[in-house]
Design a protein around this motif. Structure first.
Motif, PDB file in Angstrom:
ATOM      1  N   GLU A 130       0.842  -1.196   0.000  1.00 35.58           N
ATOM      2  CA  GLU A 130       0.000   0.000   0.000  1.00 35.58           C
ATOM      3  C   GLU A 130       0.878   1.247   0.000  1.00 35.58           C
ATOM      4  OE1 GLU A 130      -4.427  -0.575   1.335  1.00 35.58           O
ATOM      5  OE2 GLU A 130      -3.153   0.132   2.949  1.00 35.58           O
TER       6      GLU A 130
ATOM      7  N   GLU B 245     -13.053   5.100  -5.812  1.00 30.53           N
ATOM      8  CA  GLU B 245     -12.163   3.944  -5.884  1.00 30.53           C
ATOM      9  C   GLU B 245     -12.317   3.283  -7.239  1.00 30.53           C
ATOM     10  OE1 GLU B 245     -11.503   0.527  -2.754  1.00 30.53           O
ATOM     11  OE2 GLU B 245     -13.128  -0.040  -4.097  1.00 30.53           O
TER      12      GLU B 245
ATOM     13  N   HIS C  32      -4.977  -4.516  -8.575  1.00 25.72           N
ATOM     14  CA  HIS C  32      -4.682  -3.149  -8.154  1.00 25.72           C
ATOM     15  C   HIS C  32      -5.961  -2.450  -7.693  1.00 25.72           C
ATOM     16  CE1 HIS C  32      -1.221  -4.105 -10.657  1.00 25.72           C
ATOM     17  NE2 HIS C  32      -0.574  -3.070 -10.157  1.00 25.72           N
ATOM     18  N   SER C  33      -5.779  -1.486  -6.810  1.00 21.84           N
ATOM     19  CA  SER C  33      -6.877  -0.600  -6.432  1.00 21.84           C
ATOM     20  C   SER C  33      -6.314   0.804  -6.280  1.00 21.84           C
ATOM     21  CB  SER C  33      -7.523  -1.054  -5.116  1.00 21.84           C
ATOM     22  OG  SER C  33      -8.518  -0.135  -4.712  1.00 21.84           O
ATOM     23  N   PHE C  34      -7.018   1.775  -6.859  1.00 18.37           N
ATOM     24  CA  PHE C  34      -6.586   3.174  -6.787  1.00 18.37           C
ATOM     25  C   PHE C  34      -7.730   3.987  -6.202  1.00 18.37           C
ATOM     26  CE2 PHE C  34      -6.028   7.450  -8.592  1.00 18.37           C
ATOM     27  CZ  PHE C  34      -4.734   7.710  -8.187  1.00 18.37           C
TER      28      PHE C  34
ATOM     29  N   ASN D 284      -4.550   6.591  -2.427  1.00 13.92           N
ATOM     30  CA  ASN D 284      -3.999   5.304  -1.975  1.00 13.92           C
ATOM     31  C   ASN D 284      -3.878   4.387  -3.172  1.00 13.92           C
ATOM     32  OD1 ASN D 284      -4.270   6.296   0.621  1.00 13.92           O
ATOM     33  ND2 ASN D 284      -5.987   4.968   1.167  1.00 13.92           N
ATOM     34  N   ILE D 285      -2.797   3.624  -3.226  1.00  9.21           N
ATOM     35  CA  ILE D 285      -2.623   2.594  -4.250  1.00  9.21           C
ATOM     36  C   ILE D 285      -2.376   1.272  -3.531  1.00  9.21           C
ATOM     37  CG2 ILE D 285      -1.273   1.786  -6.210  1.00  9.21           C
ATOM     38  CD1 ILE D 285      -0.472   4.710  -6.712  1.00  9.21           C
ATOM     39  N   THR D 286      -3.163   0.252  -3.864  1.00  6.77           N
ATOM     40  CA  THR D 286      -2.983  -1.086  -3.309  1.00  6.77           C
ATOM     41  C   THR D 286      -2.600  -2.041  -4.435  1.00  6.77           C
ATOM     42  OG1 THR D 286      -4.623  -0.723  -1.570  1.00  6.77           O
ATOM     43  CG2 THR D 286      -4.078  -3.004  -2.094  1.00  6.77           C
TER      44      THR D 286
END
Length: 277
Positions: free
Chosen positions: A57, A231, A237-239, A272-274
């Protein structure tokens, strides 16, 4: 004959109960997780890495939104956290992160107690952390009174989440935080209630919202934490991009020290980047 009849009856009852148990198990259909990322904005969710999986993260907060000369906070001072978490089992994870502001080093853990199914309406997880403030010792009072333990704070919380239908996910997070030492006017003991929501609007895109209400008054002004944004997610990936009224990322700090009033418009942009791997 009576003994045999009793044995036969007991055997039939056991077979019936076993069949009923298996049937009930079959009826408990899995439900899509309420959340797929470790955090919604800053609050932890009930999501965790699977056994052997890593989650990285990157959390970034720009400066306060004020004027065009600094592109509404983009050119101002920023705060960033980089953290990585690992699934020891499908239920237990550990993680480590480092944050620019106050040079915070955090060790965290999470355990899934309940998982939502068609029979179980909620997921329940326990999350905790231990956070080290690595700044110079001058920030912790007179040199003659300094102790290493003054650098430490601890968080413990329960996370209750639920997916409501196909598009709505909700969670409530009662939280307790302890600081070994605080500046004058603040509390060693802090508590809050965090509420979060995600509303899927188009494909993998969602609207996200998070609100945190401190429960213990301090002698100085400490305000609620509010964040809202969008989101966009994929399988790996999640941004998330949002606006929030605080620049702390580790919630030990934002619960105890947030001095920006959300009702006065004291907001800043963040993302946030996951990444799952």
């Amino acid at each position: 004959m009576k003994r045999n009849t009793k044995l036969t009856t007991i055997a039939c009852l056991l077979a019936f109960l076993s069949a009923g148990f298996l049937f009930a198990q079959d009826e408990a259909e899995p439900v899509m997780p309420a959340f797929e990322t470790l955090t919604l904005v800053d609050a932890q969710t009930t999501a965790s890495p699977y056994k052997g999986q890593f989650m990285l993260e990157i959390q970034h907060r720009f400066s306060q939104i004020k004027e065009i000369s600094d592109i509404y906070g983009i050119y101002g001072s920023a705060n960033t956290r980089i953290g990585i978490s690992y699934g020891i089992t499908d239920k237990l994870m550990v993680g480590f992160g480092t944050t620019r502001k106050n040079m915070l080093q955090d060790l965290e853990w999470k355990y899934a107690i309940l998982t939502q199914t068609s029979k179980m309406p909620i997921s329940l997880s326990y999350h905790g952390n231990a956070v080290l403030d690595a700044r110079d010792s001058k920030y912790f009072g007179p040199e003659e009174d300094y102790k290493f333990s003054y650098r430490m704070s601890y968080l413990n919380e329960l996370i209750v989440s639920s997916r409501v239908g196909e598009k709505i996910s909700l969670q409530v997070v009662p939280t307790f935080v302890w600081f070994n030492a605080v500046p004058e006017g603040y509390n060693n003991i802090n508590a809050s209630i965090n509420a979060g929501a995600r509303f899927q609007v188009l494909g993998f895109s969602s609207i996200i919202l998070e609100y945190e209400q401190p429960l213990i008054d301090a002698d100085t002004d400490v305000y609620p934490n509010l964040a809202f944004g969008v989101e966009i997610g994929t399988s790996t990936h999640s941004f998330r991009v949002f606006a929030s009224n605080y620049d702390y990322i580790v919630r030990n700090q934002s619960i105890a020290y947030n001095s920006n009033n959300p009702w006065d418009g004291d907001f800043r942009f963040g993302f946030n980047i996951t990444i799952r791997f």
